[in-house]
Motif scaffolding. Structure first.
Motif, PDB file in Angstrom:
ATOM      1  N   VAL A  86       0.848  -1.195   0.000  1.00  0.00           N
ATOM      2  CA  VAL A  86       0.000   0.000   0.000  1.00  0.00           C
ATOM      3  C   VAL A  86       0.882   1.243   0.000  1.00  0.00           C
ATOM      4  N   CYS A  87       0.665   2.121  -0.971  1.00  0.00           N
ATOM      5  CA  CYS A  87       1.437   3.356  -1.101  1.00  0.00           C
ATOM      6  C   CYS A  87       0.754   4.454  -0.276  1.00  0.00           C
ATOM      7  N   VAL A  88       1.537   5.093   0.575  1.00  0.00           N
ATOM      8  CA  VAL A  88       0.955   6.136   1.428  1.00  0.00           C
ATOM      9  C   VAL A  88       1.790   7.406   1.331  1.00  0.00           C
ATOM     10  N   LYS A  89       1.135   8.550   1.531  1.00  0.00           N
ATOM     11  CA  LYS A  89       1.833   9.835   1.413  1.00  0.00           C
ATOM     12  C   LYS A  89       1.566  10.704   2.645  1.00  0.00           C
ATOM     13  N   ARG A  90       2.621  11.366   3.076  1.00  0.00           N
ATOM     14  CA  ARG A  90       2.507  12.311   4.189  1.00  0.00           C
ATOM     15  C   ARG A  90       2.071  13.653   3.614  1.00  0.00           C
TER      16      ARG A  90
ATOM     17  N   VAL B 285      -1.470  11.330   7.477  1.00  0.00           N
ATOM     18  CA  VAL B 285      -1.490  10.439   6.318  1.00  0.00           C
ATOM     19  C   VAL B 285      -2.612  10.904   5.405  1.00  0.00           C
ATOM     20  N   ASN B 286      -2.365  10.955   4.114  1.00  0.00           N
ATOM     21  CA  ASN B 286      -3.407  11.296   3.142  1.00  0.00           C
ATOM     22  C   ASN B 286      -4.673  10.488   3.438  1.00  0.00           C
ATOM     23  N   GLU B 287      -5.788  11.197   3.528  1.00  0.00           N
ATOM     24  CA  GLU B 287      -7.071  10.592   3.920  1.00  0.00           C
ATOM     25  C   GLU B 287      -7.361   9.301   3.149  1.00  0.00           C
ATOM     26  N   TRP B 288      -7.171   9.326   1.830  1.00  0.00           N
ATOM     27  CA  TRP B 288      -7.502   8.165   0.981  1.00  0.00           C
ATOM     28  C   TRP B 288      -6.649   6.949   1.342  1.00  0.00           C
ATOM     29  N   ASP B 289      -5.400   7.218   1.784  1.00  0.00           N
ATOM     30  CA  ASP B 289      -4.471   6.118   2.040  1.00  0.00           C
ATOM     31  C   ASP B 289      -4.881   5.295   3.262  1.00  0.00           C
ATOM     32  N   ASN B 290      -5.528   5.939   4.234  1.00  0.00           N
ATOM     33  CA  ASN B 290      -6.008   5.173   5.387  1.00  0.00           C
ATOM     34  C   ASN B 290      -7.054   4.148   4.959  1.00  0.00           C
TER      35      ASN B 290
ATOM     36  N   VAL C 117       4.408   1.584   2.037  1.00  0.00           N
ATOM     37  CA  VAL C 117       5.594   2.181   1.438  1.00  0.00           C
ATOM     38  C   VAL C 117       5.349   3.658   1.164  1.00  0.00           C
ATOM     39  N   THR C 118       6.396   4.463   1.333  1.00  0.00           N
ATOM     40  CA  THR C 118       6.259   5.870   0.965  1.00  0.00           C
ATOM     41  C   THR C 118       7.551   6.380   0.349  1.00  0.00           C
ATOM     42  N   VAL C 119       7.412   7.345  -0.531  1.00  0.00           N
ATOM     43  CA  VAL C 119       8.561   8.063  -1.079  1.00  0.00           C
ATOM     44  C   VAL C 119       8.602   9.400  -0.346  1.00  0.00           C
ATOM     45  N   GLY C 120       9.650   9.640   0.401  1.00  0.00           N
ATOM     46  CA  GLY C 120       9.692  10.885   1.147  1.00  0.00           C
ATOM     47  C   GLY C 120      10.978  11.024   1.926  1.00  0.00           C
TER      48      GLY C 120
ATOM     49  N   LEU D 248      -2.059  -1.213  -3.696  1.00  0.00           N
ATOM     50  CA  LEU D 248      -3.139  -0.238  -3.506  1.00  0.00           C
ATOM     51  C   LEU D 248      -2.543   1.158  -3.337  1.00  0.00           C
ATOM     52  N   THR D 249      -3.221   2.148  -3.902  1.00  0.00           N
ATOM     53  CA  THR D 249      -2.887   3.550  -3.635  1.00  0.00           C
ATOM     54  C   THR D 249      -4.173   4.246  -3.198  1.00  0.00           C
ATOM     55  N   GLY D 250      -4.048   5.473  -2.733  1.00  0.00           N
ATOM     56  CA  GLY D 250      -5.226   6.293  -2.548  1.00  0.00           C
ATOM     57  C   GLY D 250      -5.669   6.823  -3.902  1.00  0.00           C
ATOM     58  N   ALA D 251      -6.930   7.231  -4.018  1.00  0.00           N
ATOM     59  CA  ALA D 251      -7.412   7.769  -5.291  1.00  0.00           C
ATOM     60  C   ALA D 251      -6.731   9.092  -5.595  1.00  0.00           C
ATOM     61  N   MET D 252      -6.400   9.854  -4.545  1.00  0.00           N
ATOM     62  CA  MET D 252      -5.949  11.229  -4.758  1.00  0.00           C
ATOM     63  C   MET D 252      -5.245  11.685  -3.493  1.00  0.00           C
ATOM     64  N   ALA D 253      -4.271  12.601  -3.651  1.00  0.00           N
ATOM     65  CA  ALA D 253      -3.609  13.165  -2.474  1.00  0.00           C
ATOM     66  C   ALA D 253      -3.770  14.678  -2.457  1.00  0.00           C
ATOM     67  N   ASP D 254      -2.932  15.348  -1.665  1.00  0.00           N
ATOM     68  CA  ASP D 254      -3.126  16.772  -1.387  1.00  0.00           C
ATOM     69  C   ASP D 254      -3.096  17.675  -2.619  1.00  0.00           C
TER      70      ASP D 254
ATOM     71  N   GLY E 131      -4.265  16.960  -5.493  1.00  0.00           N
ATOM     72  CA  GLY E 131      -5.436  16.737  -6.342  1.00  0.00           C
ATOM     73  C   GLY E 131      -5.125  16.137  -7.695  1.00  0.00           C
ATOM     74  N   ALA E 132      -3.972  15.451  -7.817  1.00  0.00           N
ATOM     75  CA  ALA E 132      -3.553  14.967  -9.126  1.00  0.00           C
ATOM     76  C   ALA E 132      -4.222  13.640  -9.502  1.00  0.00           C
ATOM     77  N   ALA E 133      -4.383  12.771  -8.538  1.00  0.00           N
ATOM     78  CA  ALA E 133      -4.977  11.453  -8.797  1.00  0.00           C
ATOM     79  C   ALA E 133      -4.243  10.730  -9.924  1.00  0.00           C
ATOM     80  N   GLN E 134      -2.898  10.699  -9.843  1.00  0.00           N
ATOM     81  CA  GLN E 134      -2.124  10.199 -10.973  1.00  0.00           C
ATOM     82  C   GLN E 134      -1.206   9.024 -10.657  1.00  0.00           C
ATOM     83  N   VAL E 135      -0.693   8.942  -9.431  1.00  0.00           N
ATOM     84  CA  VAL E 135       0.412   8.010  -9.166  1.00  0.00           C
ATOM     85  C   VAL E 135      -0.004   6.548  -9.391  1.00  0.00           C
ATOM     86  N   GLY E 136      -1.201   6.174  -8.961  1.00  0.00           N
ATOM     87  CA  GLY E 136      -1.643   4.784  -9.116  1.00  0.00           C
ATOM     88  C   GLY E 136      -1.675   4.349 -10.578  1.00  0.00           C
TER      89      GLY E 136
HETATM   90  N1  LIG Z   1       5.335  10.279  -2.197  1.00  0.00           N
HETATM   91  C1  LIG Z   1       4.495   9.218  -2.273  1.00  0.00           C
HETATM   92  N2  LIG Z   1       4.843   8.050  -1.670  1.00  0.00           N
HETATM   93  C2  LIG Z   1       4.021   6.974  -1.732  1.00  0.00           C
HETATM   94  N3  LIG Z   1       2.830   6.990  -2.341  1.00  0.00           N
HETATM   95  C3  LIG Z   1       2.438   8.135  -2.947  1.00  0.00           C
HETATM   96  C4  LIG Z   1       3.242   9.294  -2.951  1.00  0.00           C
HETATM   97  N4  LIG Z   1       2.575  10.270  -3.627  1.00  0.00           N
HETATM   98  C5  LIG Z   1       1.406   9.720  -4.016  1.00  0.00           C
HETATM   99  N5  LIG Z   1       1.314   8.439  -3.618  1.00  0.00           N
HETATM  100  C6  LIG Z   1       0.192   7.491  -3.792  1.00  0.00           C
HETATM  101  O1  LIG Z   1      -0.592   7.923  -4.884  1.00  0.00           O
HETATM  102  C7  LIG Z   1      -1.911   8.231  -4.445  1.00  0.00           C
HETATM  103  C8  LIG Z   1      -2.495   9.336  -5.273  1.00  0.00           C
HETATM  104  O2  LIG Z   1      -1.729  10.485  -5.134  1.00  0.00           O
HETATM  105  P1  LIG Z   1      -1.609  11.611  -6.262  1.00  0.00           P
HETATM  106  O3  LIG Z   1      -1.447  10.894  -7.545  1.00  0.00           O
HETATM  107  O4  LIG Z   1      -0.410  12.392  -5.864  1.00  0.00           O
HETATM  108  O5  LIG Z   1      -2.884  12.388  -6.180  1.00  0.00           O
HETATM  109  C9  LIG Z   1      -1.764   8.521  -2.962  1.00  0.00           C
HETATM  110  O6  LIG Z   1      -2.975   8.311  -2.288  1.00  0.00           O
HETATM  111  C10 LIG Z   1      -0.697   7.510  -2.570  1.00  0.00           C
HETATM  112  O7  LIG Z   1      -1.268   6.216  -2.419  1.00  0.00           O
END
Ligand SMILES: Nc1ncnc2c1ncn2[C@@H]1O[C@H](COP(=O)(O)O)[C@@H](O)[C@H]1O
Ligand SMILES: Cc1cc2nc3c(=O)[nH]c(=O)nc-3n(C[C@H](O)[C@H](O)[C@H](O)COP(=O)(O)OP(=O)(O)OC[C@H]3O[C@@H](n4cnc5c(N)ncnc54)[C@H](O)[C@@H]3O)c2cc1C
Lengths: 254, 318
Positions: free
Chosen positions: A5-9, A34-39, A59-62, A114-120, A122-127
């Motif tokens: 599971v990918c999580v973001k601070r 933790v990004n709301e979606w990631d929980n 896992v997180t990149v940070g 698993l990823t969250g749908a979107m983070a802070d 608003g890109a919704a792209q990483v997954g």
């Molecule tokens: N730095 C990061 N490290 C790990 N997961 C990330 C990171 N940035 C985004 N993600 C994952 O991608 C999802 C969507 O984020 P984003 O595409 O940035 O809106 C997040 O909910 C995380 O699951």
């Protein structure tokens, strides 16, 4: 099932009012979470493993501070944490983050990411990018997961309708809020994982290169404000009375 | 300049707006519309798109009867020329397709674009919003290898069309498509005990209410007003209220005369469910909350203090 599971601070939306000054957001007193979606994603992974067996890795990149993000999710019940950290990862765009995550996925033997749908931002792209890099099937905005593979999944689409599909494993799913009720994490839970070992992997260890970013945020800015709302000011009772009068005049009181 | 394409979803009402977004991002271009589907539905979609675009590429086939992103991504990666740019709507299909498509095309990805600042060169600068609309950002990208962008609904004003155009049957490219994600069924959202889409006055509760135990404060106000309670998504996620009461893109589209937003920040997904230009009143403790930009009247206050007073005042005003 082995699940990553990918999580973001991110700055905690409940604790901060975001301000913009000099091209950046005010960072001095930001409280992070933790990004709301990631929980929801971590909770879903835990429920799948409770049902089917296996284990959950977060896992997180940070930077070093993202360690606390991983520990919070481990306190929910994730067995392992992985911190992907390297000065070369700073300033990575969404694709760069996805490339680093893809390297971590290739080092493991995961059935499901698993990823969250979107983070802070608003890109919704990483997954979706991660899935494309791995050449795994992908579904976004998932609000239901059943079965053992192929998985029976639901995607929440416009109007709250659900698009139900079967998806082959391994796959990447981005999780929408509301899919479950994330479990509560107390101080005791956090303490229990305080000394858990979290491997830190850098670019060399991962064999990862985020690449030169194609997309760059130049600056935050304050847009020219429109007329905006007419603000009612004064004592609470006085404001309430005036607002009641306005509501009545506009047909808001039946 | 790279060849520009616009994915036009089944219901083509969005076509003029998507063309406007494509022309803002790629000034002087003549974008080609992309439609996918099967049978008469595809013909109708292609004809509708041709009203707005000069050229339409239609991808047909039984496999595309439910054209999900897992089908469209490999299809477009194969069918589009090198360096192509693609504009999509920032909706649930765009979010599903866009990020992976950008990877497969080797293009830069610009999600949820709300404006364009500088276009036409190798670098493209757009406007976005972050933190649920609390911060605005200028974002630049290297456009030399093509761009995949998703455009926010309502952000680009439709201008003159480029149609009527011609429809090219590109179904050959869709032969042999194998999806690793297979459509099963579409389940409509459950109807609840109320139909908020038919209500004239809505008292809408957001995360700012803080706790389920505070909900009665809003319910008492609604009762005094003779209004019905609706809410933002987090309230439904927390299971405090039924999904049928959620306003927004993934909930109900409401058309009230008066809308009272209590502790709602004003995300575009929430505002996207409010139509018909109601008289909008916002109560929020943060004077910078985006909701105040769209509200007619606002009160900067703590809900827990204001609501009991407002309920009393409404009773008196009756
Ligand atoms: N730095 C990061 N490290 C790990 N997961 C990330 C990171 N940035 C985004 N993600 C994952 O991608 C999802 C969507 O984020 P984003 O595409 O940035 O809106 C997040 O909910 C995380 O699951
Ligand atoms: C694909 C997708 C679809 C979505 N669909 C929808 C949808 O249909 N509907 C929807 O609503 N959301 C939807 N969302 C979620 C949306 O992005 C926002 O997260 C959500 O709208 C925020 O709800 P909110 O305004 O209640 O909460 P927040 O954004 O957390 O805002 C709470 C507000 O309350 C204020 N506040 C806090 N305490 C108090 C107090 N004591 N008194 C007064 N004010 C206070 C704060 O200042 C803040 O402005 C969707 C998201 C995605 C990714």
């Amino acid at each position: 099932m082995e699940i990553l599971v990918c999580v973001k601070r991110v700055p905690d939306p409940a604790e901060n009012e975001i301000t913009v000054e000099g091209g950046d957001i005010g960072r001095d007193d930001l409280v992070y979470a933790v990004n709301e979606w990631d929980n929801y994603a971590v909770e879903e992974a835990l429920q799948i493993v409770e049902r089917e067996g296996g284990s959950v890795t977060v896992v997180t990149v940070g930077g070093a501070e993202a360690d606390e993000t991983l520990r919070r999710e481990m306190a929910m019940g994730a067995e392992k944490g992985l911190l992907l950290s390297d000065p070369a990862f700073e300033g990575a765009d969404g694709l760069g983050v996805a490339r680093v995550l893809a390297a971590a996925v290739r080092k493991g033997a995961y059935d499901l990411v698993l990823t969250g749908a979107m983070a802070d931002d608003g890109a919704a792209q990483v997954g979706g990018m991660l899935a494309a890099l791995l050449d795994w099937p992908f579904a976004s905005l998932v609000n239901r997961i059943e079965g053992t593979g192929p998985l029976r999944i639901g995607r929440e689409i416009e109007g709250g309708a659900q698009e139900v599909s079967d998806i082959d494993l391994p796959c990447v799913l981005s999780i929408q809020t509301g899919i479950n009720e994330p479990r509560y994490v107390g101080i005791r839970g956090i303490r229990k994982v305080a000394s858990a070992e979290i491997p830190v992997l850098d670019a060399a260890a991962l064999g990862a290169d985020p690449g030169a970013p194609k997309v760059r945020r130049l600056a935050y800015f304050v847009p020219e404000a429109g007329p905006g709302a007419e603000l009612l000011e004064g004592g609470t009772r006085d404001v309430a009375a005036r607002l009641a009068g306005i509501l009545k005049a506009k047909g808001g009181i039946k | 300049m790279s060849q520009v394409f616009v994915l036009v979803p089944g219901a083509a009402d969005a076509a003029p707006e998507l063309l406007a977004a494509a022309l803002a991002l790629f000034p002087g271009s003549t974008p080609t519309a992309l439609v996918a589907g099967h049978g008469p539905a595809l013909d109708a979609a292609a004809q509708a798109a041709a009203a707005t675009f000069k050229e339409v590429w239609a991808f047909g086939g039984a496999a595309l009867a439910h054209p999900n992103a897992e089908l469209l991504r490999p299809l477009l990666a194969k069918a589009l020329p090198a360096g192509a740019s693609v504009v999509l709507a920032h909706d649930t299909l765009g979010m599903d397709l866009g990020p992976g498509l950008s990877v497969k095309l080797g293009a830069a990805y610009l999600p949820d674009v709300v404006g364009v600042e500088a276009a036409g060169g190798a670098s493209l600068t757009v406007l976005r919003q972050e933190f649920g609309g609390q911060a605005h950002a200028r974002v630049a990208c290297d456009a030399s290898g093509g761009v995949v962008a998703t455009a926010r609904s309502g952000a680009f004003r439709p201008g003159e069309g480029q149609g009527p155009g011609t429809v090219l049957d590109r179904s050959g490219d869709a032969a042999g498509l194998q999806a690793r994600r297979r459509f099963v069924e579409l389940v409509q959202a459950e109807a609840g005990d109320v139909d908020i889409t038919k209500e004239d006055v809505l008292v809408s509760v957001g995360r700012g209410i803080g706790d389920k135990e505070n909900l009665p404060l809003a319910e008492e106000l609604a009762e005094a007003m003779g209004a019905v309670i609706s809410c933002s998504r987090p309230i439904v996620d927390a299971k405090w209220l039924d999904k049928a009461r959620q306003v927004g893109t993934s909930g109900q589209t409401v058309k009230p005369k008066v809308y009272l937003a209590l502790g709602i920040s004003g995300s575009f997904q929430h505002l996207g469910g409010i139509k018909g230009g109601p008289f909008l009143v916002a109560v929020n403790k943060n004077p910078k909350a985006p909701i105040f930009q769209v509200a007619d009247v606002g009160v900067v206050a703590d809900l827990l203090e204001l609501l009991p007073e407002l309920t009393e005042a409404v009773k008196k005003a009756k």
